[in-house]
Scaffold this active site. Structure first.
Site, PDB file in Angstrom:
ATOM      1  N   ARG A  15       0.821  -1.210   0.000  1.00 14.75           N
ATOM      2  CA  ARG A  15       0.000   0.000   0.000  1.00 14.75           C
ATOM      3  C   ARG A  15       0.859   1.266   0.000  1.00 14.75           C
ATOM      4  NH1 ARG A  15      -2.673  -4.228   1.803  1.00 14.75           N
ATOM      5  NH2 ARG A  15      -4.972  -4.273   1.840  1.00 14.75           N
ATOM      6  N   GLY A  82      -1.871 -11.463  -5.393  1.00 12.26           N
ATOM      7  CA  GLY A  82      -3.247 -11.008  -5.489  1.00 12.26           C
ATOM      8  C   GLY A  82      -3.413  -9.576  -5.028  1.00 12.26           C
ATOM      9  N   SER A 155     -13.457  -8.040   3.041  1.00 16.48           N
ATOM     10  CA  SER A 155     -12.234  -8.213   2.255  1.00 16.48           C
ATOM     11  C   SER A 155     -11.452  -6.912   2.213  1.00 16.48           C
ATOM     12  CB  SER A 155     -12.571  -8.654   0.820  1.00 16.48           C
ATOM     13  OG  SER A 155     -11.428  -8.560  -0.010  1.00 16.48           O
ATOM     14  N   ASP A 309      -4.711 -15.241   7.312  1.00 16.12           N
ATOM     15  CA  ASP A 309      -3.427 -15.708   6.780  1.00 16.12           C
ATOM     16  C   ASP A 309      -2.717 -16.674   7.720  1.00 16.12           C
ATOM     17  OD1 ASP A 309      -3.609 -14.379   4.380  1.00 16.12           O
ATOM     18  OD2 ASP A 309      -2.459 -12.648   5.037  1.00 16.12           O
ATOM     19  N   LYS A 336      -7.139 -18.958  -2.158  1.00 15.16           N
ATOM     20  CA  LYS A 336      -5.852 -18.304  -1.946  1.00 15.16           C
ATOM     21  C   LYS A 336      -4.842 -18.858  -2.956  1.00 15.16           C
ATOM     22  CE  LYS A 336      -6.826 -15.636   1.597  1.00 15.16           C
ATOM     23  NZ  LYS A 336      -6.642 -14.162   1.552  1.00 15.16           N
TER      24      LYS A 336
END
Length: 426
Positions: A15, A82, A155, A309, A336
């Site tokens: 990010r 992803g 999400s 995760d 995933k």
């Protein structure tokens, strides 16, 4: 006590690399994750025109903006990431950029419609070049309408893609989710002076981004250590594979990432968290974990967004806990890097661990018996590292195939595991 430092947080690194070029001024980013996933994002941003705005040093990267993104000369290869693909679909949809995004065979199988559909609804020109709802995808960015989206799942990637689209297009964004997802994007945007509102509702959670008449402020960011990477050493310690324990320094302690600690506390783990402060709104501290006697638990489904995760390593921990551990509400793991529920079930069965695969989770019976067998990682870094932890326990004889898959997120994992084993035996 063995001291460990883990790589920079992967989610924050992605990010920050995307947001820094949009800021008015020079952002200084230190401690960025060095794995292949974040490298894919860095390469993509260079292809989008950020190259000339970047200066690098031995431990930092500086980006001077605002940068006007441009059309890349070739399709952008998101490799196995992803996060790279989904967030850049949003960022470019709101900019005056035309770009094609692709990835490896694994990424081409992962669903993109959850991002593409709301972008189309906001007016983005998006075209799949292969299978519907999958990469490769071509985006012709430009003017968007205000974005309002109700996501059927919590999400962070969908939410972040839409926030990035609104930021680059200069339109307001409202996203409704059934529950709160990771909020790294909101924290970074707030640190950059953007107006972000969050609200708990009776039926979920709302995040809103207001239009600003000025670009974001630059970032001065020391990326905290990645909690998902720290999770492997926490697991090794509580299972008795790291001598009298580990101290993991400078780890990100965002409460929407640290649900594993909550589960391990319920299982009886000896873990101490020591706060240090924060960076760009992210809490940071040290984690101390020691050998523990663990008991299986039923993990509440509403905890899952905070440890999605970490389910692979939790499943491996559960294989050594007394009694049964049940994990529900984890259907997202089927899409995933691999079908992680199926992979975990098959690999635990290979090790003679009693495990039942559920539609949305696993039920695992812990065992004190020896563990032996060859693990099929399905080229999934988290599967490989989770079973690598089990293989490091005294009495285990476990071989993990495709060990290079860890380069995606933790290039030095196997070397660090060997270092800890040597320290334990010294």
């Amino acid at each position: 006590m063995i001291a460990i430092q883990v790589p920079g947080d992967k989610s924050i690194s992605h990010r920050a690399l995307m947001l820094a070029p949009l800021a008015d001024g020079t952002s200084r980013l230190s401690g960025l994750a060095q794995g292949a996933d974040v490298a894919a994002t860095a390469t993509a941003m260079r292809a989008l025109g950020v190259e000339e705005a970047i200066q690098t040093g031995p431990e930092f990267l500086e980006v001077t903006g605002p940068v006007e993104l441009r059309d890349p000369d070739a399709p952008i290869d998101c490799q196995n990431s992803g996060t790279t693909a989904r967030l850049l679909l949003g960022l470019t949809a709101g900019a005056r950029v035309t770009a094609t995004f692709d990835g490896d065979a694994s990424l081409r199988r992962r669903p993109m419609a959850r991002v593409l559909d709301p972008l189309r609804s906001a007016g983005a020109e998006v075209r799949e070049l292969g299978d519907p709802g999958r990469l490769p995808v071509r985006v012709a960015g430009g003017a968007l309408r205000a974005i309002e989206h109700r996501s059927p799942v919590a999400s962070a990637q969908v939410k972040s893609a839409l926030l990035f689209a609104g930021l680059s297009a200069g339109v307001p964004v409202t996203v409704y989710e059934p529950g709160p997802s990771r909020d790294h994007t909101e924290r970074l945007l707030t640190a950059m002076g953007m107006s972000v509102e969050t609200e708990s509702l009776s039926d979920g959670f709302r995040v809103g981004l207001a239009v600003s008449d000025r670009p974001p402020h630059p970032l001065d960011l020391q990326v905290p250590g990645d909690f998902s990477s720290a999770a492997f050493w926490i697991a090794l310690a509580v299972l008795g594979g790291a001598g009298n324990g580990v101290r993991i320094e400078g780890v990100g302690l965002n409460p929407r990432r640290t649900g594993l600690l909550r589960v391990l506390e319920a299982m009886g783990a000896a873990i101490d968290v020591r706060g240090r402060g924060e960076t760009a709104g992210e809490p940071v501290g040290d984690i101390v974990a020691r050998p523990s006697s663990l008991t299986g638990v039923a993990v509440p489904a509403d905890w899952l967004p905070t440890l999605v995760d970490e389910i692979p390593v939790l499943a491996c921990i559960a294989s050594r806990a007394a009694g049964t551990t049940e994990i529900r509400g984890a259907a997202e793991l089927r899409v995933k890097e691999s079908d992680r529920l199926a992979a975990l079930h098959a690999n635990l069965a290979t090790l003679s661990v009693t495990c039942r695969e559920l539609a949305d989770g696993l039920s695992i019976e812990g065992t004190a018996g020896g563990l032996a067998g060859t693990i099929n990682s399905h080229a999934d870094h988290r599967i490989a590292m989770s079973f690598g932890v089990l293989g490091a326990l005294t009495g285990s004889s476990i071989r993990v195939d495709n060990r290079t898959s860890v380069e995606v997120s933790y290039p030095g994992f196997w070397d660090e595991l060997q270092r800890i084993e040597r320290r334990r035996e010294a």
